[in-house]
Write an enzyme that holds these catalytic residues in place. Structure first.
Site, PDB file in Angstrom:
ATOM      1  N   ARG A   1       0.801  -1.135  -0.047  1.00  0.00           N
ATOM      2  CA  ARG A   1      -0.170  -0.092  -0.130  1.00  0.00           C
ATOM      3  C   ARG A   1       0.888   1.296  -0.136  1.00  0.00           C
ATOM      4  NH1 ARG A   1      -0.451   4.604   2.594  1.00  0.00           N
ATOM      5  NH2 ARG A   1       0.237   3.653   4.254  1.00  0.00           N
ATOM      6  N   ASP A   2       1.558   1.449   1.189  1.00  0.00           N
ATOM      7  CA  ASP A   2       2.459   2.779   1.113  1.00  0.00           C
ATOM      8  C   ASP A   2       3.292   2.714   0.119  1.00  0.00           C
ATOM      9  OD1 ASP A   2       3.758   4.701   2.230  1.00  0.00           O
ATOM     10  OD2 ASP A   2       3.641   4.180   4.374  1.00  0.00           O
TER      11      ASP A   2
ATOM     12  N   HIS B   1       5.618   3.908  13.109  1.00  0.00           N
ATOM     13  CA  HIS B   1       5.776   3.942  11.707  1.00  0.00           C
ATOM     14  C   HIS B   1       6.786   4.911  11.197  1.00  0.00           C
ATOM     15  CE1 HIS B   1       3.699   3.654   7.475  1.00  0.00           C
ATOM     16  NE2 HIS B   1       4.373   4.773   7.394  1.00  0.00           N
TER      17      HIS B   1
ATOM     18  N   HIS C   1       9.979   6.502   8.817  1.00  0.00           N
ATOM     19  CA  HIS C   1      10.432   6.451   7.485  1.00  0.00           C
ATOM     20  C   HIS C   1      12.033   6.568   7.640  1.00  0.00           C
ATOM     21  CE1 HIS C   1       7.115   6.929   4.363  1.00  0.00           C
ATOM     22  NE2 HIS C   1       6.563   6.504   5.613  1.00  0.00           N
TER      23      HIS C   1
ATOM     24  N   CYS D   1       6.752   9.764   1.265  1.00  0.00           N
ATOM     25  CA  CYS D   1       6.388  10.886   0.564  1.00  0.00           C
ATOM     26  C   CYS D   1       7.342  11.195  -0.333  1.00  0.00           C
ATOM     27  CB  CYS D   1       6.574  12.026   1.948  1.00  0.00           C
ATOM     28  SG  CYS D   1       5.728  13.519   1.612  1.00  0.00           S
TER      29      CYS D   1
ATOM     30  N   ASN E   1       9.687   4.389   3.627  1.00  0.00           N
ATOM     31  CA  ASN E   1       9.750   3.671   5.012  1.00  0.00           C
ATOM     32  C   ASN E   1      10.933   3.084   5.266  1.00  0.00           C
ATOM     33  OD1 ASN E   1       6.322   3.496   5.571  1.00  0.00           O
ATOM     34  ND2 ASN E   1       6.791   3.273   3.419  1.00  0.00           N
TER      35      ASN E   1
HETATM   36 ZN    ZN Z   1       4.794   5.194   5.638  1.00  0.00          ZN
END
Ligand code: ZN
Length: 305
Positions: free
Chosen positions: A16-17, A210, A212, A243, A252
């Site tokens: 997903r991410d 979470h 990054h 991002c 991540n």
């Molecule tokens: Zn993330």
């Protein structure tokens, strides 16, 4: 594997991410193949897609098809990200394929407005409705609070503000709160202080980190969170995701690097690192470029006597 501190729970968010931030469309067949491979690495939690608007995120327009086609072994929990009640409507059509739902907002007013075009207060009202329906459907719910550790527009976000938002989400029915550093601004001392406070203030809910690796501090932040009792982390195979601002920023923390570090420290994850590395190699072939994962480049630590 000896266990001194663990076990640690990992939610793989790459499908997903990670895919969400890939500029080239990843074919559905390849997504299904890679997710099926991830499902057989020992990972117990996998976020497989998001029900965002297909016209806004064409990369995830195949969310329903991916969910239908993946093969989920016993013991693996499937989660999907839901932006709003319309996304939940689409997810509920596949209720039997989903164990957990994730919702999100930003702790920073400016970041939240830029991301979802709403104030934080309005997001909380909308998410309360979504959480109620998720609970009614018998699904577990995670709420992700982005910019917990800093906002590119507003700078430092007060801890008390983040905790207050988390409290509202828990009261609305969230079973788990993830604290996100999607712009890679957190430092280990800040993380240690924050998670110590969060554990004290939010005692009856699973707390997840979470991180990054935007500035190379992702694993240092993991260790800092572990030190104060956080044992739930989100990461992405191949260090996908993130991002895309600034251009070239990494994503991540890599699941392979996380698993490698934890295993070397004697902490169990349940993941077969070699199988995971095989999946990252397959991912590299699909996206056709080098990936940020260090363990993928260097290989696992090999001790020879
Ligand atoms: Zn993330």
């Amino acid at each position: 594997m000896s266990t001194t501190l663990g076990p640690v729970r990992i939610r793989e968010v790459g499908p997903r991410d990670g895919f969400q931030n890939e500029s080239e469309l990843v074919p559905t067949d390849e997504k299904v193949r890679l997710i099926d491979q991830l499902m057989r690495t020992g990972l117990r939690r996998i976020e497989v897609t998001s029900f965002v608007r297909p016209d806004v995120v064409p990369q995830l327009a195949d969310a329903a098809e991916v969910l239908r086609r993946i093969t989920v072994p016993p013991g693996v929990r499937v989660s999907v990200l839901i932006p709003n009640s319309h996304g939940l409507d689409r997810a509920l059509e596949l209720r039997d394929r989903i164990d957990e739902v994730s919702v999100f907002l930003s702790a920073s007013e400016t970041h939240n407005r830029r991301n979802v075009n709403r104030s934080v207060a309005d997001s909380l009202v909308g998410l309360s409705d979504v959480l109620e329906r998720v609970r009614d459907a018998g699904m577990r719910c995670e709420a992700v609070i982005a910019t917990t550790f800093g906002c590119p527009y507003e700078g430092r976000v007060p801890d008390a503000r983040v905790i207050a938002i988390a409290r509202e989400l828990i009261e609305a029915g969230a079973h788990e709160i993830a604290f996100g550093d999607t712009t890679g601004m957190a430092n280990p001392l800040q993380v240690r202080r924050f998670f110590a406070l969060a554990r004290e203030q939010l005692p009856d809910v699973e707390l997840t980190a979470h991180f990054h690796n935007t500035r190379g501090q992702g694993l240092a932040n993991v260790l800092a969170a572990l030190d104060v009792g956080c044992t739930s982390f989100e990461s992405s195979f191949g260090e996908l995701g993130g991002c895309p601002v600034p251009p070239g920023a990494t994503g991540n923390i890599a699941t392979e690097d996380l698993v490698s570090m934890l295993h070397e420290m004697g902490i169990d994850t349940g993941v077969d690192l070699l199988a995971l590395l095989g999946t990252a190699v397959a991912l590299r072939d699909v996206v056709g470029r080098p990936l940020g994962s260090h363990t993928l480049v260097a290989g696992p630590v090999a001790w020879r006597s």
